[in-house]
Write an enzyme that holds these catalytic residues in place. Structure first.
Site, PDB file in Angstrom:
ATOM      1  N   HIS A 275     -19.459   8.391  20.152  1.00 14.81           N
ATOM      2  CA  HIS A 275     -19.199   7.549  18.983  1.00 14.81           C
ATOM      3  C   HIS A 275     -18.159   6.463  19.254  1.00 14.81           C
ATOM      4  CE1 HIS A 275     -21.580  10.330  16.634  1.00 14.81           C
ATOM      5  NE2 HIS A 275     -20.872  11.325  17.136  1.00 14.81           N
ATOM      6  N   ARG A 276     -17.535   6.523  20.434  1.00 13.74           N
ATOM      7  CA  ARG A 276     -16.488   5.550  20.739  1.00 13.74           C
ATOM      8  C   ARG A 276     -16.995   4.102  20.687  1.00 13.74           C
ATOM      9  NH1 ARG A 276     -14.539   7.680  25.267  1.00 13.74           N
ATOM     10  NH2 ARG A 276     -12.773   8.714  24.299  1.00 13.74           N
ATOM     11  N   PRO A 277     -18.188   3.797  21.217  1.00  9.67           N
ATOM     12  CA  PRO A 277     -18.650   2.401  21.177  1.00  9.67           C
ATOM     13  C   PRO A 277     -18.765   1.833  19.765  1.00  9.67           C
ATOM     14  CG  PRO A 277     -19.959   3.669  22.729  1.00  9.67           C
ATOM     15  CD  PRO A 277     -19.117   4.651  21.979  1.00  9.67           C
TER      16      PRO A 277
END
Length: 352
Positions: free
Chosen positions: A282-284
Site C-alpha cells: 500500500h506504500r505506493p
C-alpha cells in the site's frame, strides 16, 4: 567560520525537469520519503543535490544538542531536550542553514547509527550514545552517492530512520533513541549494479536522468558550466532573483500543505489504478497522494487535481516491481494510460 562550498545554482540547471521537481517536492515535504536518482555518469546528479540546500529555509535547533533537536516540536526532541522542555525550561536556540551531509561509501554501521556504552546507558540513557551520521542529519539532507554499492544492512538502517523519523541504537537489550528526520537522496549508476526490490520500494520517488542530446540545450549546459567555473560568485548573482523566488515558493507551500484537501474521487482513482497495475503493498498509493498534495501546495492550489496525480504517479511507480516482485515496474506509457482512465472513471462515477 567553516568553509562554505559555492554550489551551482539550482535554477540554472538546463532541462531535467523531473529531477528538479522530485527534489523540490521532498524539500517542501520530507515526509514523502526521499528520492532515488538513477542515471549515467556525468549527468549532474550530485551537482543538483548539493544545489538543493541553497534553496531551503533556515532550521531552528537547540544550541549544544548533538541531535539538532527542533526546539518548537516535542516530537522531534531527544530525551534530554524533551525533559527540559517538559519542565518548562526555555531551550537556547539558533538558526542554521540546512546542510547536505554525504554518507561515505566505506562508512561502518557504528559510524552511521552511533555507538553505545552499555554500562553508561543503564545509568545515563541518551548521554551514553556517541552520535553517528543519523544524529548529524536530523533537520538536514542525507546524500547517499552510489547507494547501490552500500551494504544492505546499512541501507536498511538509513531507510528505517527515514521512514520512522527516529534512530534506535540497540545493544544487549539496551536501546537508546534520538530523532532523525531528514531529506534522503540516493544516486546510482545502473551500470554498477542494481538495488534489491525491497530497498527500491522504500525509496519514495524515482527519477531516471539521461544525457541531453539536443544540440542547443547541450551548448547551453557547456556555456553555463564554463561561466560558473570562471567566476562562481558572479554567476550565482545572475540567478539570485530566481533562487529567492523559488525559496519563497517552497516556504509558502510548506505553510499551506496541511490545508490542501484530497477528494474521494482522487482517492478512488489512485486505489483503482494501483490495483490494476498490481503494485506491491500500500506504500505506493500513500506516496502518490502525499506527493500530489505537496505538488498542489507548491502550485498554490487548495485541492489535489488529476493533473498533480498524473505528474507524480510515474515518479512513484517507475522503479517498483509488481506481483510480489515477479514482474518488472510498469512503463511510463502504461502508468499514464492506467491513471488517466482511472481518474476519468472515478470522476464520472462520483458525479453519477
Amino acid at each position: 567560520m567553516p568553509f562554505e562550498r559555492i554550489s551551482f545554482p539550482f535554477t540554472a540547471f538546463v532541462n531535467q525537469e523531473p529531477l528538479k521537481l522530485a527534489l523540490t517536492l521532498n524539500a517542501i515535504n520530507p515526509r514523502i520519503g526521499g528520492v532515488l536518482i538513477r542515471g549515467q555518469k556525468g549527468t549532474g546528479k550530485s551537482t543538483a543535490v548539493r544545489a538543493l540546500a541553497d534553496l531551503l529555509p533556515m532550521v531552528e535547533v537547540v544550541v549544544g544538542c548533538p541531535f539538532n533537536c527542533n526546539p518548537r516540536d516535542p516530537t522531534n526532541m531527544c530525551e534530554n531536550c524533551r525533559g527540559r522542555h517538559e519542565k518548562g525550561e526555555k531551550l537556547p536556540t539558533e538558526k542554521r542553514k540546512m546542510r547536505v551531509i554525504t554518507l561515505p561509501l566505506g562508512a561502518t554501521e557504528d559510524r552511521v547509527i552511533g555507538t553505545l556504552d552499555i554500562e553508561k546507558a543503564i545509568r545515563e540513557g541518551i548521554r551514553a550514545l556517541e552520535p553517528g551520521l543519523l544524529a548529524e542529519v536530523n533537520q538536514n539532507i542525507l546524500y547517499v552517492d552510489e547507494i547501490n554499492l552500500l551494504p544492505d544492512h546499512i541501507v536498511d538502517d538509513i531507510l528505517d530512520s527515514a521512514s520512522s523519523g527516529w534512530n534506535i541504537v540497540e545493544r544487549e537489550a539496551v536501546s537508546v533513541a534520538h530523532p532523525s528526520r531528514f531529506i534522503l537522496i540516493g544516486t546510482m549508476n545502473p551500470e554498477e549494479g542494481e538495488l534489491r526490490p525491497q530497498i527500491l520500494d522504500r525509496l519514495a520517488l524515482h527519477v531516471a536522468v539521461k544525457g541531453i542530446y539536443e544540440k542547443e540545450a547541450r551548448i547551453e549546459i557547456i556555456r553555463k558550466n564554463l561561466e560558473f567555473d570562471e567566476d562562481p560568485i558572479k554567476f550565482r548573482k545572475k540567478y539570485q532573483k530566481q533562487q529567492s523566488e523559488l525559496t519563497k515558493k517552497i516556504v509558502e507551500a510548506q505553510k499551506i500543505l496541511d490545508k490542501v484537501t484530497t477528494s474521494n474521487a482522487i482517492l478512488d482513482a489512485v486505489a483503482r489504478a494501483c490495483i490494476q497495475l498490481e503494485v506491491d503493498g500500500h506504500r505506493p498509493d500513500i506516496i502518490i497522494l502525499r506527493a500530489a498534495k505537496t505538488l498542489a501546495a507548491f502550485e498554490g492550489k487548495k485541492e489535489v487535481t488529476p493533473e498533480e496525480v498524473l505528474k507524480v504517479a510515474e515518479m512513484t511507480l517507475s522503479h517498483r516491481t509488481r506481483r510480489g516482485g515477479f514482474e518488472e515496474p510498469a512503463l511510463p506509457e502504461e502508468i499514464h494510460k492506467v491513471f488517466g482512465t482511472a481518474l476519468e472513471e472515478a470522476y464520472k462515477e462520483r458525479k453519477a
